[in-house]
Design an enzyme around this catalytic site. Structure first.
Site, PDB file in Angstrom:
ATOM      1  N   LYS A  11      37.827  21.928  36.036  1.00  0.00           N
ATOM      2  CA  LYS A  11      37.207  23.257  36.135  1.00  0.00           C
ATOM      3  C   LYS A  11      35.691  23.165  35.977  1.00  0.00           C
ATOM      4  CE  LYS A  11      37.603  27.872  34.019  1.00  0.00           C
ATOM      5  NZ  LYS A  11      38.355  28.678  33.025  1.00  0.00           N
ATOM      6  N   SER A  52      43.351  32.656  30.991  1.00  0.00           N
ATOM      7  CA  SER A  52      42.842  31.961  32.175  1.00  0.00           C
ATOM      8  C   SER A  52      43.596  30.708  32.569  1.00  0.00           C
ATOM      9  CB  SER A  52      41.366  31.617  31.963  1.00  0.00           C
ATOM     10  OG  SER A  52      40.607  32.785  31.789  1.00  0.00           O
ATOM     11  N   SER A  62      40.341  32.654  34.742  1.00  0.00           N
ATOM     12  CA  SER A  62      39.143  32.151  35.375  1.00  0.00           C
ATOM     13  C   SER A  62      39.330  30.763  35.967  1.00  0.00           C
ATOM     14  CB  SER A  62      38.020  32.091  34.327  1.00  0.00           C
ATOM     15  OG  SER A  62      38.379  31.235  33.241  1.00  0.00           O
TER      16      SER A  62
END
Length: 430
Positions: free
Chosen positions: A80, A173, A149
């Site tokens: 990420k 997330s 996210s």
């Protein structure tokens, strides 16, 4: 050709030498060229596969088959965009200059590299792991959000581009995008995986976790990433399951509740004891406390960056930071104390009801239409607030769209959670 990228199968083939890294990278390049334009899960990187082929060649020289190979030898992983990775710029999904956000490589990335993994690249994140969405689309329906996210990590695994990806969760997330995309999301106990080298959102609530096609992959990666991992105290078996009825569960949609009832029936028929347990009587207060703490801590994390580059922030992130500056220290201290109270309360309710795991929907429903919102994390919030380990299992579909269930264990019982989860996954598999 690789019809599947199941982590356990892939690692076995790579470690035995049955699959050459050059062939794997050729297949991944083909897949990415074919699927990535529709999914947009990866941060663009010029020369990605030139870099990967150099790194793969060095890895094969270091670990020939006859000398033995580490656990994740040659496994391509996604990271990420809030994690720092040597040689790759870090933007946090924002327009801020990468030099502002640079720093030492994330501890979780170092651990994966030590185990032989290859960083295929960064995956798209919402801006600074909050709610401003990036371009990523849901692989099951490009008109729907993949969740946030950790949108790129979930979508990349779901699209078959990667067998393993790192994500973070401050509200929902990992669990929510795993549910929306139909993959497994594992969020361990708070601080079980180091946050060093990760751009924080709210340090008291941030968790690092993983996305994999199934729980066996999460169980393979967990000992590499989680501090103090040990063999599970349980060996499969049938844990008693508690469904947390009350104000929290009432926030789920009708389809999610119908599927939850159906899943409870299937588990009951398989010999599991499923109990309805009153929980979260003060859920609105828990929710308010969590959001206040996120805003308060985010404002302090970003104070210097925001002062320098406030005009580069997305309006949603800007609103969070401005609201957080108005929340005083005393409220934040009380909110942090509330986390500990919630954890103790959940432990006591589990003890009184004689249950081992909580069972709930991983999202209020399937992924909503549109890309302007990443969906509601309300089903994940209390478990994150209490810092409990959770795993999302892609257990059902609604109108052809994935919807996961969420298992939560007491703090520190991550090993047992995954061991029990493997058995529950087998029961619920088609």
């Amino acid at each position: 050709m690789l019809p599947d990228l199941r982590l356990t199968d892939l690692t076995n083939r790579l470690r035995r030498g049955d699959l050459e890294l050059a062939g794997l990278l050729d297949e991944l390049q083909r897949r990415i060229e074919e699927r990535e334009p529709a999914v947009l899960a990866l941060t663009p990187e010029p020369g990605r596969f030139d870099r990967l082929r150099r790194e793969a060649a060095a890895l094969e020289r270091q670990f020939p088959v006859e000398r033995g190979r580490p656990a994740l030898f040659g496994v391509p992983v996604g990271v990420k965009e809030v994690f720092r990775v040597d040689g790759l710029p870090t933007t946090g999904g924002s327009r801020l200059p990468p030099d502002e956000l640079a720093g030492e490589e994330a501890a979780a990335v170092k651990a994966l590299k030590r185990a032989g993994a290859l960083v295929l690249g960064k995956t798209i994140s919402t801006e600074f792991a909050y709610f401003a969405p990036g371009p990523t689309r849901n692989p099951r329906d490009p008109q729907r959000t993949p969740g946030g996210s950790s949108s790129g990590s979930a979508a990349a695994v779901a699209a078959g581009l990667l067998p393993l990806a790192l994500g973070t969760q401050t509200i929902g997330s990992i669990s929510r995008p795993a549910s929306f995309c139909g993959v497994t999301g594992f969020k361990p106990t708070y601080e079980r995986i180091s946050l060093a080298g990760v751009i924080p959102l709210a340090p008291s609530l941030d968790h690092v976790g993983t996305f994999t096609p199934g729980i066996s992959g999460a169980a393979l990666a967990a000992p590499i990433l989680c501090a103090g991992w040990r063999p599970a105290r349980v060996r499969g078996g049938r844990p008693a399951l508690g469904v947390p009825v009350g104000p929290y569960l009432e926030r789920a949609g009708s389809a999610a509740l119908e599927e939850l009832d159906r899943i409870c029936g299937r588990l009951g028929a398989a010999g599991y004891r499923v109990e309805r347990v009153a929980a979260f009587p003060d859920f609105e207060a828990v929710e308010r406390r969590h959001h206040e703490l996120v805003a308060h801590e985010a404002a302090r994390v970003h104070a210097v960056w925001f002062a320098r580059h406030g005009d580069l922030y997305h309006p949603r992130t800007r609103e969070l930071l401005e609201r957080g500056r108005e929340i005083d220290v005393e409220a934040a201290v009380e909110a942090r104390a509330g986390r500990d109270r919630l954890r103790s309360d959940l432990r006591e309710r589990m003890r009184e009801a004689g249950v081992d795991l909580w069972l709930s929907p991983a999202a209020p429903g399937p992924a909503p239409l549109g890309l302007e919102s990443t969906g509601d994390p309300v089903m994940n919030l209390p478990w994150t607030h209490a810092g409990l380990p959770t795993v999302t299992i892609p257990a059902c579909e609604v109108d052809g769209l994935p919807l996961g269930i969420q298992l939560a264990a007491d703090a520190g019982r991550d090993e047992d959670l995954l061991a029990w989860g493997l058995e529950i996954e087998r029961v619920l598999s088609p």
